[in-house]
Design a protein around this motif. Structure first.
Motif, PDB file in Angstrom:
ATOM      1  N   TYR A 124      -1.363 -11.580  11.172  1.00 17.48           N
ATOM      2  CA  TYR A 124      -0.006 -11.485  11.033  1.00 17.48           C
ATOM      3  C   TYR A 124       0.438 -10.180  10.853  1.00 17.48           C
ATOM      4  O   TYR A 124      -0.148  -9.123  10.728  1.00 17.48           O
ATOM      5  N   THR A 125       1.844 -10.136  10.668  1.00 12.35           N
ATOM      6  CA  THR A 125       2.528  -8.926  10.821  1.00 12.35           C
ATOM      7  C   THR A 125       2.639  -7.952   9.524  1.00 12.35           C
ATOM      8  O   THR A 125       2.348  -8.484   8.369  1.00 12.35           O
ATOM      9  N   ARG A 126       2.405  -6.518   9.918  1.00 13.56           N
ATOM     10  CA  ARG A 126       2.782  -5.666   8.770  1.00 13.56           C
ATOM     11  C   ARG A 126       3.785  -4.540   9.159  1.00 13.56           C
ATOM     12  O   ARG A 126       4.090  -4.521  10.305  1.00 13.56           O
ATOM     13  N   TRP A 127       4.369  -4.148   8.205  1.00 15.59           N
ATOM     14  CA  TRP A 127       5.398  -3.140   8.011  1.00 15.59           C
ATOM     15  C   TRP A 127       4.927  -1.826   7.496  1.00 15.59           C
ATOM     16  O   TRP A 127       4.458  -1.947   6.411  1.00 15.59           O
ATOM     17  N   GLU A 128       4.924  -0.756   8.554  1.00 15.26           N
ATOM     18  CA  GLU A 128       4.471   0.586   8.001  1.00 15.26           C
ATOM     19  C   GLU A 128       5.830   1.382   7.441  1.00 15.26           C
ATOM     20  O   GLU A 128       6.655   1.461   8.065  1.00 15.26           O
ATOM     21  N   ASP A 129       5.407   2.237   6.553  1.00 19.42           N
ATOM     22  CA  ASP A 129       6.206   3.311   6.247  1.00 19.42           C
ATOM     23  C   ASP A 129       7.575   2.902   5.924  1.00 19.42           C
ATOM     24  O   ASP A 129       8.859   3.333   6.593  1.00 19.42           O
ATOM     25  N   ILE A 130       7.894   1.743   5.093  1.00 18.92           N
ATOM     26  CA  ILE A 130       8.996   1.131   4.679  1.00 18.92           C
ATOM     27  C   ILE A 130       9.879   2.028   3.760  1.00 18.92           C
ATOM     28  O   ILE A 130       9.263   2.739   2.835  1.00 18.92           O
ATOM     29  N   ASP A 131      11.014   2.094   4.124  1.00 18.20           N
ATOM     30  CA  ASP A 131      12.126   2.710   3.131  1.00 18.20           C
ATOM     31  C   ASP A 131      12.398   1.677   1.897  1.00 18.20           C
ATOM     32  O   ASP A 131      12.687   0.593   2.256  1.00 18.20           O
ATOM     33  N   PRO A 132      12.176   2.080   0.805  1.00 20.87           N
ATOM     34  CA  PRO A 132      12.111   1.364  -0.364  1.00 20.87           C
ATOM     35  C   PRO A 132      13.608   0.699  -0.543  1.00 20.87           C
ATOM     36  O   PRO A 132      13.850  -0.469  -1.131  1.00 20.87           O
ATOM     37  N   ALA A 133      14.615   1.359  -0.126  1.00 17.16           N
ATOM     38  CA  ALA A 133      16.052   0.731  -0.105  1.00 17.16           C
ATOM     39  C   ALA A 133      16.224  -0.509   0.506  1.00 17.16           C
ATOM     40  O   ALA A 133      16.996  -1.404   0.200  1.00 17.16           O
ATOM     41  N   GLY A 184       7.560   7.500  -2.503  1.00 20.35           N
ATOM     42  CA  GLY A 184       8.382   6.645  -2.618  1.00 20.35           C
ATOM     43  C   GLY A 184       8.132   5.307  -1.267  1.00 20.35           C
ATOM     44  O   GLY A 184       8.759   4.266  -1.535  1.00 20.35           O
ATOM     45  N   ARG A 185       7.679   5.895  -0.157  1.00 12.95           N
ATOM     46  CA  ARG A 185       7.449   5.113   1.024  1.00 12.95           C
ATOM     47  C   ARG A 185       6.264   4.241   0.701  1.00 12.95           C
ATOM     48  O   ARG A 185       5.047   4.669   0.207  1.00 12.95           O
ATOM     49  N   ALA A 208       1.045  -1.225  -0.161  1.00  7.44           N
ATOM     50  CA  ALA A 208       0.128  -0.034  -0.097  1.00  7.44           C
ATOM     51  C   ALA A 208       0.762   1.278  -0.008  1.00  7.44           C
ATOM     52  O   ALA A 208       1.711   1.486   1.017  1.00  7.44           O
ATOM     53  N   MET A 209       0.602   1.883  -1.154  1.00  8.08           N
ATOM     54  CA  MET A 209       1.572   3.255  -1.009  1.00  8.08           C
ATOM     55  C   MET A 209       1.258   4.268  -0.279  1.00  8.08           C
ATOM     56  O   MET A 209       0.046   4.264   0.261  1.00  8.08           O
ATOM     57  N   GLY A 210       2.132   5.003   0.534  1.00  4.95           N
ATOM     58  CA  GLY A 210       2.007   5.804   1.635  1.00  4.95           C
ATOM     59  C   GLY A 210       1.972   7.129   1.076  1.00  4.95           C
ATOM     60  O   GLY A 210       2.244   7.620  -0.120  1.00  4.95           O
TER      61      GLY A 210
END
Length: 218
Positions: A193-202, A182-183, A176-178
């Protein structure tokens, strides 16, 4: 699939994903009542082809489930019209994550090239792998086959289901795009199950977009 069944299928997908009619209508560039009128009133009777294709890709389902034309049996298709898509001896975790570098070819599955064109995929960048785990249930279940378009990777990243690597683990997850350029967030359709928020695309390697799924019944 008949028109009524196609509307029921779309309504079920919307409920399962916790989407709403207005947001999907706007995604299609339509007025906010478009999807609700289609489902509840049958107006329009059929989805526009471009709208149907976009919705099928968004939900990761076969276009025929939303009223698209049935794929012809292989024996009726002209020679050369069937593309053998490689099946890899590789699983993408829909659970806590797994690492499997065994990318040996484990056979092929034939698909009609005309139908593949409706998905907008690159024929030379397709592969089929299996899903491990239940974190993407009910959308994807353990053992389901998924077709991955490796030509649709991070360069065109948008909301949808992708195969990716995070911390060396191969996963199939919803992206899901923030609001920040790019985040994005990495989500599990199963809320347990786990979710990861506001991920650095790198930190993430996008392998490809999931464009089709199939499962064994019984």
């Amino acid at each position: 699939m008949d028109d009524f069944s196609a509307r029921q299928t779309l309504d079920r997908l919307i409920v399962e994903r916790r989407d709403n009619y207005g947001a999907l209508s706007r995604m299609l560039g339509r007025n906010s009542a478009y999807i609700q009128q289609y489902i509840k009133r049958g107006t329009p009777r059929k989805l526009d082809e471009a709208d149907r294709r976009k919705l099928a890709r968004y939900f990761g389902v076969d276009e025929t489930l939303l009223g698209g034309p049935e794929v012809l049996p292989a024996r009726t298709v002209a020679r050369g019209a069937i593309l053998p898509v490689p099946r890899l001896a590789l699983g993408a975790s829909a659970g806590a994550g797994s690492l499997d570098e065994d990318e040996r070819n484990a056979g092929t599955v034939g698909f009609d090239r005309g139908w593949l064109r409706t998905l907008g995929v690159r024929e030379d960048m397709l592969s089929i792998i299996s899903v491990d785990g239940e974190s993407m249930a009910p959308t994807l279940g353990h053992g389901d086959d998924i077709m991955v378009d490796r030509g649709d990777d991070g360069a065109r990243l948008r909301d949808g289901i992708y195969v990716l690597r995070l911390d060396g683990m191969l996963m199939v997850k919803r992206i899901a795009m923030g609001p920040k350029s790019g985040r994005f967030s990495i989500l599990s359709d199963n809320p347990l199950y786990t979710r990861w928020e506001d991920i650095d695309p790198a930190l993430v390697e996008i392998i490809g977009r999931v464009v089709w799924t199939g499962r064994r019944l019984g």
